[in-house]
Design a protein around this motif. Structure first.
Motif, PDB file in Angstrom:
ATOM      1  N   ALA A  16       0.831  -1.202   0.000  1.00 28.91           N
ATOM      2  CA  ALA A  16       0.000   0.000   0.000  1.00 28.91           C
ATOM      3  C   ALA A  16       0.869   1.257   0.000  1.00 28.91           C
ATOM      4  O   ALA A  16       0.578   2.226  -0.714  1.00 28.91           O
ATOM      5  N   ASP A  17       1.938   1.244   0.801  1.00 29.78           N
ATOM      6  CA  ASP A  17       2.860   2.383   0.842  1.00 29.78           C
ATOM      7  C   ASP A  17       3.490   2.628  -0.520  1.00 29.78           C
ATOM      8  O   ASP A  17       3.541   3.767  -1.007  1.00 29.78           O
ATOM      9  N   ILE A  18       4.014   1.568  -1.113  1.00 31.70           N
ATOM     10  CA  ILE A  18       4.694   1.701  -2.402  1.00 31.70           C
ATOM     11  C   ILE A  18       3.703   2.112  -3.487  1.00 31.70           C
ATOM     12  O   ILE A  18       4.036   2.897  -4.387  1.00 31.70           O
ATOM     13  N   SER A  19       2.483   1.602  -3.393  1.00 28.29           N
ATOM     14  CA  SER A  19       1.447   1.997  -4.346  1.00 28.29           C
ATOM     15  C   SER A  19       1.231   3.509  -4.314  1.00 28.29           C
ATOM     16  O   SER A  19       1.168   4.164  -5.363  1.00 28.29           O
ATOM     17  N   ARG A  20       1.138   4.059  -3.113  1.00 28.90           N
ATOM     18  CA  ARG A  20       0.929   5.503  -2.973  1.00 28.90           C
ATOM     19  C   ARG A  20       2.170   6.283  -3.424  1.00 28.90           C
ATOM     20  O   ARG A  20       2.059   7.303  -4.106  1.00 28.90           O
ATOM     21  N   GLU A  21       3.352   5.810  -3.031  1.00 29.85           N
ATOM     22  CA  GLU A  21       4.583   6.534  -3.343  1.00 29.85           C
ATOM     23  C   GLU A  21       4.881   6.543  -4.840  1.00 29.85           C
ATOM     24  O   GLU A  21       5.335   7.555  -5.383  1.00 29.85           O
ATOM     25  N   LEU A  22       4.670   5.413  -5.508  1.00 28.81           N
ATOM     26  CA  LEU A  22       5.106   5.277  -6.897  1.00 28.81           C
ATOM     27  C   LEU A  22       3.964   5.346  -7.908  1.00 28.81           C
ATOM     28  O   LEU A  22       4.213   5.296  -9.115  1.00 28.81           O
TER      29      LEU A  22
END
Length: 203
Positions: free
Chosen positions: A87-93
């Motif tokens: 979820a974090d990487i989805s938002r960041e990238l």
């Protein structure tokens, strides 16, 4: 710019210093620690430290394996779940959570832009080359700060002392060679020897 030595040269120079100064090789060249720092398999690190050849692989193989390894280490240290990381990487990238999860699990190969973003997210040295460099180059890069500190201790005398006495962490945690009090007394003596004495203001 100073030319970076090859891995065999780096290891030879480190071995010369280790023998000349009576250092603990297992502390300076700990395969488990180096594997964590490079996201390489520990067996690969041991092979390279022994002078063996790196495994035959492709850039895609390296990227998948190292991203997966880095993600696993991150989850173990943070206590988070894969779903949280995805979820974090989805938002960041700006990619889907499903795609992010497959990348972190080593099932998909990210493109260059995503690889660059992952390098920033995980704060790794070397940018995207952290994931794509051949194993010998990756290990060699991780060993350069160790070699530099030992060959030029004047640039980092405290770190050199810590290396000399087998202390890995900057929080002064010891690993069997010295007690915390012994290390504090050692550093106190060094500081006293290089700092000017305070004048007696009562006279």
């Amino acid at each position: 710019m100073e030319e970076i030595p090859s891995l065999p040269e780096t290891l030879q120079r480190l071995e010369t210093i280790i023998q000349a100064q009576g250092l603990d090789r297992s502390q300076l060249l700990d395969p488990a620690e180096l594997a964590t720092r490079t996201a390489l398999a520990e067996d690969t690190v041991r092979t390279l430290l022994a002078g063996g050849l790196p495994p035959s692989d492709t850039v895609n193989d390296r990227a998948r394996a190292r991203i997966s390894t880095l993600a696993k280490v991150y989850l173990q240290r943070s206590g988070r779940r894969m779903s949280d990381l995805a979820a974090d990487i989805s938002r960041e990238l700006g990619i889907s959570e499903n795609w992010a999860r497959q990348i972190c699990e080593g099932r998909k190969v990210p493109n260059l832009e995503i690889t660059h973003g992952l390098a920033k997210y995980f704060r790794v040295d070397g940018g995207e080359t952290f994931f794509t460099a051949p194993a010998d180059e990756a290990l060699n890069r991780a060993l350069q700060p160790v070699l530099h500190t030992l060959e030029k201790p004047e640039n980092d005398p405290v770190q050199a002392l810590m290396n000399r006495y087998g202390v890995k962490g900057t929080d002064l945690r010891t690993h069997g060679s010295m007690t915390r009090r012994q290390l504090e007394r050692l550093l106190e003596g060094v500081f006293r020897s290089v700092l000017p004495e305070e004048e007696d203001t009562d006279r």
